[in-house]
Write a protein that holds these residues in place. Structure first.
Motif, PDB file in Angstrom:
ATOM      1  N   ALA A  32       0.827  -1.205   0.000  1.00  0.00           N
ATOM      2  CA  ALA A  32       0.000   0.000   0.000  1.00  0.00           C
ATOM      3  C   ALA A  32       0.864   1.259   0.000  1.00  0.00           C
ATOM      4  CB  ALA A  32      -0.935  -0.005   1.209  1.00  0.00           C
ATOM      5  N   GLY A  35       2.285   2.275  -3.273  1.00  0.00           N
ATOM      6  CA  GLY A  35       1.325   2.531  -4.337  1.00  0.00           C
ATOM      7  C   GLY A  35       1.291   1.390  -5.339  1.00  0.00           C
ATOM      8  N   LEU A  83      -1.319  -4.572  -6.500  1.00  0.00           N
ATOM      9  CA  LEU A  83      -1.924  -3.537  -5.666  1.00  0.00           C
ATOM     10  C   LEU A  83      -2.748  -4.157  -4.553  1.00  0.00           C
ATOM     11  CD1 LEU A  83      -3.003  -2.052  -8.900  1.00  0.00           C
ATOM     12  CD2 LEU A  83      -2.208  -0.375  -7.262  1.00  0.00           C
ATOM     13  N   THR A  84      -2.965  -3.400  -3.492  1.00  0.00           N
ATOM     14  CA  THR A  84      -3.941  -3.850  -2.513  1.00  0.00           C
ATOM     15  C   THR A  84      -5.315  -3.851  -3.170  1.00  0.00           C
ATOM     16  OG1 THR A  84      -4.481  -1.648  -1.647  1.00  0.00           O
ATOM     17  CG2 THR A  84      -2.583  -2.787  -0.665  1.00  0.00           C
ATOM     18  N   GLU A  86      -8.029  -2.754  -1.980  1.00  0.00           N
ATOM     19  CA  GLU A  86      -8.689  -1.460  -1.765  1.00  0.00           C
ATOM     20  C   GLU A  86      -8.230  -0.424  -2.789  1.00  0.00           C
ATOM     21  OE1 GLU A  86      -7.367  -3.361   0.548  1.00  0.00           O
ATOM     22  OE2 GLU A  86      -9.146  -3.887   1.723  1.00  0.00           O
ATOM     23  N   ASP A  87      -6.930  -0.379  -3.074  1.00  0.00           N
ATOM     24  CA  ASP A  87      -6.435   0.593  -4.041  1.00  0.00           C
ATOM     25  C   ASP A  87      -6.913   0.259  -5.455  1.00  0.00           C
ATOM     26  OD1 ASP A  87      -5.199   2.115  -2.130  1.00  0.00           O
ATOM     27  OD2 ASP A  87      -3.194   1.284  -2.475  1.00  0.00           O
ATOM     28  N   TRP A  91      -9.005   3.096  -7.368  1.00  0.00           N
ATOM     29  CA  TRP A  91      -8.275   3.837  -8.395  1.00  0.00           C
ATOM     30  C   TRP A  91      -8.664   3.470  -9.820  1.00  0.00           C
ATOM     31  CZ3 TRP A  91      -2.580   3.280  -6.201  1.00  0.00           C
ATOM     32  CH2 TRP A  91      -2.508   3.967  -4.977  1.00  0.00           C
ATOM     33  N   VAL A 204      -9.996  11.088  -6.090  1.00  0.00           N
ATOM     34  CA  VAL A 204      -9.008  10.040  -6.328  1.00  0.00           C
ATOM     35  C   VAL A 204      -7.709  10.647  -6.841  1.00  0.00           C
ATOM     36  CG1 VAL A 204      -8.469   7.953  -7.637  1.00  0.00           C
ATOM     37  CG2 VAL A 204     -10.769   8.288  -6.710  1.00  0.00           C
ATOM     38  N   LEU A 208      -4.147  10.256  -5.117  1.00  0.00           N
ATOM     39  CA  LEU A 208      -2.982   9.742  -5.828  1.00  0.00           C
ATOM     40  C   LEU A 208      -1.784  10.667  -5.672  1.00  0.00           C
ATOM     41  CD1 LEU A 208      -4.658   8.472  -9.118  1.00  0.00           C
ATOM     42  CD2 LEU A 208      -3.431   7.061  -7.458  1.00  0.00           C
ATOM     43  N   ARG A 211      -0.433  10.082  -2.146  1.00  0.00           N
ATOM     44  CA  ARG A 211       0.196   8.755  -2.031  1.00  0.00           C
ATOM     45  C   ARG A 211       1.496   8.699  -2.814  1.00  0.00           C
ATOM     46  NH1 ARG A 211      -3.624   4.647  -0.990  1.00  0.00           N
ATOM     47  NH2 ARG A 211      -1.904   3.172  -1.314  1.00  0.00           N
ATOM     48  N   CYS A 228       2.068   7.337 -12.988  1.00  0.00           N
ATOM     49  CA  CYS A 228       0.719   6.787 -13.141  1.00  0.00           C
ATOM     50  C   CYS A 228       0.207   6.822 -14.575  1.00  0.00           C
ATOM     51  CB  CYS A 228      -0.261   7.518 -12.233  1.00  0.00           C
ATOM     52  SG  CYS A 228      -0.465   9.271 -12.608  1.00  0.00           S
TER      53      CYS A 228
END
Length: 366
Positions: A32, A35, A83-84, A86-87, A91, A204, A208, A211, A228
């Motif tokens: 997490a 990222g 990724l987790t 949740e992310d 995202w 979001v 980002l 993060r 990203c």
């Protein structure tokens, strides 16, 4: 405005990337914090986490994948990331436009004349049965309706852009070889992806930015975009600008950062670290000079595994017959060779479950 030189930026990057001191945090928290980890090469994230965490147990990451708390999916820059859950759910919608544009950039000619919204709906309908499919299998399922583009273009447009999917284990498990099998991300994780924000809002995007800076800052807006792939984040930076502190680099670029994030003294010693192919610490920037010389920049996109000495890329490494082989990119001092060999032996033990401690450091270039 304070100017941060290359060494100051290097030490900040190492600290944020958990490479200055190995962290004593759970694997899920590390994924997490970073990222996500670039993961198109399925085994590479294990080395990345081994270099960052104390007493890293590869089985824990495998369990997180099978337990659906970590997921492999296309996201940043259209590449596969770990990724987790949740992310990934939070995202994914924010990346939709970028993913679509990047796949179309490759297959625009093949997909000319295809009603893309209809293609997306058809792809989701096929995947709704829950059957795991490869990209090619999904493309073939729709090729009768759209024969001209071919299964490859159809499949990649759907899997990498239109239909949020997860790559199922055993793909990505420790010491496991397996092909890519995809299912709907929402089905695998048991929750729909978060919907896009109302027009004019970008929570979001702002998240980002925060993060990214926590794991990569101080950094410029161009660095954020390189990480990203999203083009629309300058507005997010502007929206939270009062939360941030600013610096300049030696080129005069404006750098943003979180006020309380670590920025170690540039003289802080940096340990030897072995990084996997496509590691975040290098690919997470547009200007990578803080960690890799321009002469070696091509290594970062060619899939080379690299060794950091004094915080900078100084060698490549590979494994042959259980032996970690290090190839210096510059002259090593005797102390450099000793510390690189020591870490190389530890890496060999990790990769072989303590069956090998062999390392060979090749001669330095003349």
């Amino acid at each position: 405005m304070t100017v941060l030189d290359t060494r100051a930026l290097n030490r900040a990057t190492l600290a944020r990337q958990l490479l200055l001191d190995r962290a004593d945090v759970p694997v899920l928290d590390a994924v997490a914090h970073l990222g996500g980890l670039q993961a198109q090469e399925p085994q590479e994230p294990f080395v990345g986490l081994w270099s960052r965490l104390r007493a890293f147990d590869a089985a824990v990451l495998s369990d997180l994948l099978t337990g659906r708390r970590v997921v492999r999916t296309h996201l940043m820059r259209r590449t596969v990331h770990l990724l987790t859950a949740e992310d990934a759910l939070a995202w994914r919608a924010r990346h939709d436009t970028m993913l679509r544009q990047r796949v179309l950039g490759t297959y625009r000619r093949e997909l000319d004349g295809v009603a893309l919204d209809e293609l997306a709906a058809a792809g989701r309908a096929v995947m709704a049965d829950g059957k795991p499919r490869s990209m090619t299998e999904l493309g073939r399922a729709l090729a009768q309706r759209w024969p001209a583009p071919g299964p490859r273009a159809l499949g990649e447009m759907l899997i990498a852009a239109f239909v949020p999917v997860a790559q199922l284990p055993p793909r990505g498990l420790w010491r496991t070889r397996a092909g890519v099998r995809n299912v709907l991300l929402s089905s695998w994780l048991g929750r729909e992806i978060d919907p896009p924000a109302p027009e004019g809002a970008d929570p979001v995007g702002q998240a980002l930015v925060r993060r990214y800076l926590a794991a990569f800052g101080p950094a410029a807006a161009a660095d954020l975009r390189a990480w990203c792939g999203l083009a629309g984040l300058p507005a997010a930076v502007t929206a939270i600008r009062e939360e941030l502190v600013t610096f300049r680099d030696e080129r005069g670029r404006e750098l943003f950062d979180l006020p309380d994030a670590p920025r170690p003294d540039p003289g802080t010693p940096a340990p030897v670290r072995f990084l996997p192919a496509f590691d975040n610490a290098i690919l997470g920037y547009h200007d990578r000079s803080r960690i890799i010389d321009d002469a070696h920049r091509g290594l970062s996109v060619a899939g080379a595994r690299v060794v950091l000495v004094d915080g900078r890329v100084a060698a490549t490494w590979n494994v042959e017959a259980g032996t970690v082989i290090v190839t210096p990119l510059r002259r090593f001092s005797r102390a450099d060779r000793t510390t690189v060999a020591e870490q190389g032996r530890a890496l060999a033990a990790f990769l072989s479950d303590n069956e090998s401690h062999r390392v060979r450091v090749a001669a330095s270039p003349r």
